[in-house]
Design a protein around this motif. Structure first.
Motif, mmCIF file in Angstrom:
data_model
loop_
_atom_site.group_PDB
_atom_site.id
_atom_site.type_symbol
_atom_site.label_atom_id
_atom_site.label_comp_id
_atom_site.label_asym_id
_atom_site.label_seq_id
_atom_site.Cartn_x
_atom_site.Cartn_y
_atom_site.Cartn_z
ATOM 1 N N GLU A 93 82.482 19.658 50.323
ATOM 2 C CA GLU A 93 82.453 20.929 51.057
ATOM 3 C C GLU A 93 81.010 21.289 51.380
ATOM 4 O O GLU A 93 80.414 22.187 50.775
ATOM 5 C CB GLU A 93 83.138 22.022 50.240
ATOM 6 N N LYS A 94 80.450 20.583 52.345
ATOM 7 C CA LYS A 94 79.032 20.725 52.669
ATOM 8 C C LYS A 94 78.685 22.126 53.149
ATOM 9 O O LYS A 94 77.696 22.711 52.706
ATOM 10 C CB LYS A 94 78.629 19.690 53.716
ATOM 11 N N GLU A 95 79.462 22.658 54.065
ATOM 12 C CA GLU A 95 79.147 23.986 54.608
ATOM 13 C C GLU A 95 79.238 25.063 53.533
ATOM 14 O O GLU A 95 78.394 25.961 53.475
ATOM 15 C CB GLU A 95 80.060 24.322 55.796
ATOM 16 N N GLU A 96 80.234 24.958 52.664
ATOM 17 C CA GLU A 96 80.377 25.928 51.575
ATOM 18 C C GLU A 96 79.192 25.838 50.614
ATOM 19 O O GLU A 96 78.680 26.843 50.146
ATOM 20 C CB GLU A 96 81.695 25.698 50.819
ATOM 21 N N LEU A 97 78.759 24.599 50.355
ATOM 22 C CA LEU A 97 77.615 24.409 49.456
ATOM 23 C C LEU A 97 76.332 24.920 50.095
ATOM 24 O O LEU A 97 75.520 25.582 49.425
ATOM 25 C CB LEU A 97 77.475 22.935 49.058
ATOM 26 N N ILE A 98 76.166 24.667 51.392
ATOM 27 C CA ILE A 98 74.997 25.207 52.097
ATOM 28 C C ILE A 98 74.998 26.726 52.001
ATOM 29 O O ILE A 98 73.968 27.341 51.686
ATOM 30 C CB ILE A 98 74.976 24.749 53.572
ATOM 31 N N ASP A 99 76.145 27.340 52.257
ATOM 32 C CA ASP A 99 76.241 28.805 52.179
ATOM 33 C C ASP A 99 75.918 29.299 50.772
ATOM 34 O O ASP A 99 75.181 30.281 50.610
ATOM 35 C CB ASP A 99 77.643 29.278 52.584
ATOM 36 N N ARG A 100 76.447 28.611 49.776
ATOM 37 C CA ARG A 100 76.214 29.020 48.382
ATOM 38 C C ARG A 100 74.736 28.904 48.034
ATOM 39 O O ARG A 100 74.149 29.816 47.450
ATOM 40 C CB ARG A 100 77.058 28.152 47.455
ATOM 41 N N LEU A 101 74.122 27.775 48.400
ATOM 42 C CA LEU A 101 72.705 27.574 48.082
ATOM 43 C C LEU A 101 71.816 28.532 48.861
ATOM 44 O O LEU A 101 70.796 29.002 48.338
ATOM 45 C CB LEU A 101 72.311 26.115 48.335
ATOM 46 N N GLN A 102 72.190 28.846 50.085
ATOM 47 C CA GLN A 102 71.424 29.827 50.862
ATOM 48 C C GLN A 102 71.524 31.214 50.212
ATOM 49 O O GLN A 102 70.540 31.933 50.116
ATOM 50 C CB GLN A 102 71.906 29.881 52.318
ATOM 51 N N SER A 103 72.719 31.559 49.766
ATOM 52 C CA SER A 103 72.921 32.836 49.079
ATOM 53 C C SER A 103 72.097 32.899 47.793
ATOM 54 O O SER A 103 71.486 33.933 47.476
ATOM 55 C CB SER A 103 74.407 33.013 48.766
ATOM 56 N N PHE A 140 77.488 31.050 33.623
ATOM 57 C CA PHE A 140 76.788 29.873 34.116
ATOM 58 C C PHE A 140 77.760 28.717 34.333
ATOM 59 O O PHE A 140 77.721 28.026 35.359
ATOM 60 C CB PHE A 140 75.674 29.470 33.143
ATOM 61 N N GLU A 141 78.641 28.494 33.354
ATOM 62 C CA GLU A 141 79.621 27.413 33.485
ATOM 63 C C GLU A 141 80.509 27.606 34.713
ATOM 64 O O GLU A 141 80.821 26.628 35.414
ATOM 65 C CB GLU A 141 80.492 27.321 32.225
ATOM 66 N N ALA A 142 80.895 28.846 35.001
ATOM 67 C CA ALA A 142 81.737 29.119 36.171
ATOM 68 C C ALA A 142 80.984 28.805 37.464
ATOM 69 O O ALA A 142 81.549 28.216 38.397
ATOM 70 C CB ALA A 142 82.209 30.572 36.153
ATOM 71 N N SER A 143 79.720 29.194 37.523
ATOM 72 C CA SER A 143 78.919 28.906 38.707
ATOM 73 C C SER A 143 78.713 27.407 38.873
ATOM 74 O O SER A 143 78.842 26.862 39.985
ATOM 75 C CB SER A 143 77.576 29.632 38.604
ATOM 76 N N LEU A 144 78.388 26.720 37.789
ATOM 77 C CA LEU A 144 78.205 25.275 37.820
ATOM 78 C C LEU A 144 79.494 24.572 38.241
ATOM 79 O O LEU A 144 79.470 23.649 39.070
ATOM 80 C CB LEU A 144 77.736 24.776 36.449
ATOM 81 N N ALA A 145 80.630 25.023 37.708
ATOM 82 C CA ALA A 145 81.924 24.423 38.053
ATOM 83 C C ALA A 145 82.232 24.612 39.537
ATOM 84 O O ALA A 145 82.763 23.703 40.189
ATOM 85 C CB ALA A 145 83.028 25.021 37.187
ATOM 86 N N ALA A 146 81.900 25.787 40.076
ATOM 87 C CA ALA A 146 82.147 26.040 41.497
ATOM 88 C C ALA A 146 81.318 25.096 42.369
ATOM 89 O O ALA A 146 81.826 24.514 43.338
ATOM 90 C CB ALA A 146 81.841 27.499 41.839
ATOM 91 N N MET A 147 80.051 24.927 42.025
ATOM 92 C CA MET A 147 79.206 24.009 42.797
ATOM 93 C C MET A 147 79.658 22.564 42.616
ATOM 94 O O MET A 147 79.661 21.780 43.577
ATOM 95 C CB MET A 147 77.738 24.180 42.413
ATOM 96 N N LYS A 148 80.052 22.204 41.417
ATOM 97 C CA LYS A 148 80.565 20.860 41.152
ATOM 98 C C LYS A 148 81.778 20.585 42.033
ATOM 99 O O LYS A 148 81.896 19.496 42.625
ATOM 100 C CB LYS A 148 80.941 20.732 39.666
ATOM 101 N N GLU A 149 82.659 21.549 42.137
ATOM 102 C CA GLU A 149 83.866 21.386 42.946
ATOM 103 C C GLU A 149 83.524 21.242 44.430
ATOM 104 O O GLU A 149 84.133 20.436 45.144
ATOM 105 C CB GLU A 149 84.821 22.565 42.707
#
Length: 148
Positions: free
Chosen positions: A118-128, A103-112
């Protein structure tokens, strides 16, 4: 969730399955104690840790004046029986710690992604994430239909 042991007789497991079915449970899973503990660390214990940490990190007790449904949904389970949940966490500590680290790794990735704009990366992550959660629900529904 049934976790038969090698010492259990198959006819006794089947009797328990019949009893819980008669009680109205239509989603019955049979697994090992090891798999049970791994999955419960994620689906229950991690959720309680996250809810408790979310409430713990805010000092403003009137923050709920700004609450929508999300906060209430996420933190309802923070009102836990502390001694009981402490015991559950400690009994399953290895599995729970593994899940907290994931969980911490996933949270850290989104935080980064947020920090670096990194809007497009975050959109892709949230869509996934959305697609993954939908798939989880579909698998659960399919299993429930199979058990009817």
């Amino acid at each position: 969730i049934l976790t038969p042991l090698p010492t259990n007789h198959p006819e006794n497991i089947e009797l328990i399955r019949e009893i819980v079915t008669d009680l109205g449970f239509n989603h019955i899973v049979e697994t090992t104690t090891e798999i049970h503990d791994q999955k419960i660390a994620f689906t229950s214990q991690l959720c309680h840790v996250i809810a408790a940490a979310l409430v713990d990190c805010e000092d403003d007790l009137s923050i709920t004046d700004f609450e929508g449904g999300s906060f209430g949904d996420l933190t309802r389970i923070a009102m836990i029986n502390a001694p009981m949940w402490t015991e559950l966490f400690m009994c399953n500590r290895k599995n729970l710690l593994d899940q907290i680290e994931k969980f911490e790794a996933s949270l850290a990735a989104m935080k980064e992604m947020i920090r670096l704009d990194e809007k497009e990366e975050l959109i892709d992550r949230l869509q996934s994430v959305r697609e993954k959660r939908i798939a989880m629900g579909e698998i659960r529904a399919a299993k429930s239909l199979k058990n009817l």
